[in-house]
Motif scaffolding. Structure first.
Motif, mmCIF file in Angstrom:
data_model
loop_
_atom_site.group_PDB
_atom_site.id
_atom_site.type_symbol
_atom_site.label_atom_id
_atom_site.label_comp_id
_atom_site.label_asym_id
_atom_site.label_seq_id
_atom_site.Cartn_x
_atom_site.Cartn_y
_atom_site.Cartn_z
ATOM 1 N N GLN A 143 0.835 -1.197 0.000
ATOM 2 C CA GLN A 143 0.000 0.000 0.000
ATOM 3 C C GLN A 143 0.869 1.246 0.000
ATOM 4 N N ALA A 144 0.305 2.322 -0.477
ATOM 5 C CA ALA A 144 1.004 3.598 -0.456
ATOM 6 C C ALA A 144 1.456 3.914 0.970
ATOM 7 N N GLY A 145 2.689 4.395 1.079
ATOM 8 C CA GLY A 145 3.281 4.660 2.376
ATOM 9 C C GLY A 145 4.062 3.493 2.941
ATOM 10 N N GLY A 146 3.941 2.352 2.306
ATOM 11 C CA GLY A 146 4.623 1.160 2.786
ATOM 12 C C GLY A 146 6.080 1.092 2.380
ATOM 13 N N THR A 147 6.713 -0.006 2.738
ATOM 14 C CA THR A 147 8.129 -0.196 2.462
ATOM 15 C C THR A 147 8.376 -1.545 1.797
ATOM 16 N N LEU A 148 9.440 -1.577 1.015
ATOM 17 C CA LEU A 148 9.962 -2.804 0.443
ATOM 18 C C LEU A 148 11.480 -2.704 0.413
ATOM 19 N N PRO B 122 2.133 5.318 -5.428
ATOM 20 C CA PRO B 122 1.646 4.578 -6.608
ATOM 21 C C PRO B 122 2.517 4.796 -7.841
ATOM 22 N N GLU B 123 3.101 5.967 -7.961
ATOM 23 C CA GLU B 123 3.945 6.244 -9.122
ATOM 24 C C GLU B 123 5.276 5.505 -9.086
ATOM 25 N N ASP B 124 5.567 4.821 -7.989
ATOM 26 C CA ASP B 124 6.766 3.974 -7.927
ATOM 27 C C ASP B 124 6.513 2.591 -8.540
ATOM 28 N N THR B 125 5.272 2.323 -8.899
ATOM 29 C CA THR B 125 4.932 1.043 -9.497
ATOM 30 C C THR B 125 5.701 0.834 -10.796
ATOM 31 N N ALA B 126 6.436 -0.262 -10.866
ATOM 32 C CA ALA B 126 7.271 -0.550 -12.035
ATOM 33 C C ALA B 126 7.950 -1.902 -11.836
ATOM 34 N N VAL B 127 8.580 -2.360 -12.890
ATOM 35 C CA VAL B 127 9.529 -3.472 -12.762
ATOM 36 C C VAL B 127 10.884 -2.861 -12.464
ATOM 37 N N TYR B 128 11.513 -3.353 -11.413
ATOM 38 C CA TYR B 128 12.796 -2.818 -10.983
ATOM 39 C C TYR B 128 13.915 -3.780 -11.384
ATOM 40 N N TYR B 129 14.960 -3.201 -11.959
ATOM 41 C CA TYR B 129 16.101 -3.976 -12.430
ATOM 42 C C TYR B 129 17.377 -3.496 -11.757
ATOM 43 N N GLN C 108 8.855 -7.140 -9.860
ATOM 44 C CA GLN C 108 7.700 -6.236 -9.945
ATOM 45 C C GLN C 108 7.426 -5.597 -8.594
ATOM 46 N N VAL C 109 7.267 -4.295 -8.617
ATOM 47 C CA VAL C 109 6.834 -3.533 -7.443
ATOM 48 C C VAL C 109 5.521 -2.857 -7.801
#
Length: 126
Positions: A13-18, A88-95, A121-122
């Motif tokens: 969710q928005a505000g969360g961490t990974l 939400p704008e951080d949604t992407a595939v991260y490489y 995928q994030v």
């Protein structure tokens, strides 16, 4: 040859961490700058963050400054991307990617990187 494998992506969710990890195998990445890139649907891949081979200098694109932290553990041949306050704008595939040339500053263009992971995928929900 270097093989890179990303992990740690998921739905948050928005505000969360990974925390993303990039594990390297095949040879050491200790002498190489490392970068994180991302690609959102319908957009070009963009550089997100980079770290020098020593780990002493780190760089971020403006949109993630203050929220993301890149780090590396050279003995473990691993690079990390801690992502806080996700949007939400951080949604992407991260490489993750390894520089093609050792012992230099962090390249900001993807063409300077020789080795790439398969991506993770994030997804950030609002």
């Amino acid at each position: 040859q270097v093989q890179l494998v990303e992990s740690g992506g998921g739905l948050v969710q928005a505000g969360g961490t990974l925390r993303l990890s990039c594990a390297a195998s095949g040879r050491t990445i200790s002498w190489y700058a490392m970068g994180w890139f991302r690609q959102a649907p319908g957009k070009e891949r963009e550089w997100v963050s980079g770290i020098t081979w020593t780990g002493s200098n780190t760089y971020y694109t403006d949109s993630v400054k203050g929220r993301f932290t890149i780090s590396r553990d050279n003995p473990e041949n691993t690079v990390y991307l801690q992502m806080n306050s996700l949007k939400p704008e951080d949604t992407a595939v991260y490489y993750c990617a390894a520089d093609s040339t050792p012992l230099r500053e962090v390249p900001l263009t993807e063409y300077a990187y020789a080795y790439w992971g398969q991506g993770t995928q994030v997804t950030v929900s609002s």
